[in-house]
Scaffold this motif. Structure first.
Motif: not given
Lengths: 110, 110
Positions: A100, A102-104
């Motif tokens: 989450x 790293x995605x954000x």
């Protein structure tokens, strides 16, 4: 996206756990280490890279990035805890939290 | 932000290079490994965590995240290349690329 998080989490955790259990002296026995690498690490790594490619195809992950780099961003933070800091925790939900974050991204939301 | 990228890059690269050069049989010699950990890894890790804290104070990094997790997001992807894939490249600019990508996040920009 849920599938991606689950896949990335499972692959990362799997590699991390198996790495913690790896033979104690890989450098002394290059062949067992090679064997371990080919039979344990590489297949899981390929699963992770496949998940990254699917995420890019589905528009869930930026497609302007190197697939291998993206894979390392997901699995590296888990592996660092098993290989470099053997006492570190691998608490439930850690893999999902890494995915989450790293995605954000780390930039503050304005 | 330039200072943060430089600090994170230097710390990550330093840990990665020293890790590659670590004693070959740490598990057989717990004391040298402990010594190495305290004298080489921990001081560099603290430098990295200090850089993360400064970034949070300056508003360059989200301050709703665990400092150690953020540190692992920057250094893990570098270390994975040295410890798990010894043949992998550590090309110039890799550390900066990791820092930029982790800051920006992997979600597609709309």
């Amino acid at each position: 996206m849920v599938a991606l998080r689950r896949a990335a989490g499972e692959v990362g955790r799997s590699v991390a756990v198996h790495t913690r259990a790896r033979p104690a002296q890989p450098q002394l026995h290059p062949n067992p280490w090679d064997t371990y690498h080919h039979t344990v690490i590489e297949p899981r790594r390929r699963l992770g890279l496949d998940a990254v490619r699917r995420g890019m195809e589905r528009g869930e992950i930026r497609d302007d990035l190197d697939v291998e780099l993206v894979g390392d961003l997901f699995t590296g933070p888990l592996l660092i805890r098993t290989v470099i800091r053997p006492g570190a925790t691998l608490e439930p939900g850690l893999a999902e939290r890494i995915v989450d974050t790293v995605l954000e991204g780390l930039r503050p939301r304005t």
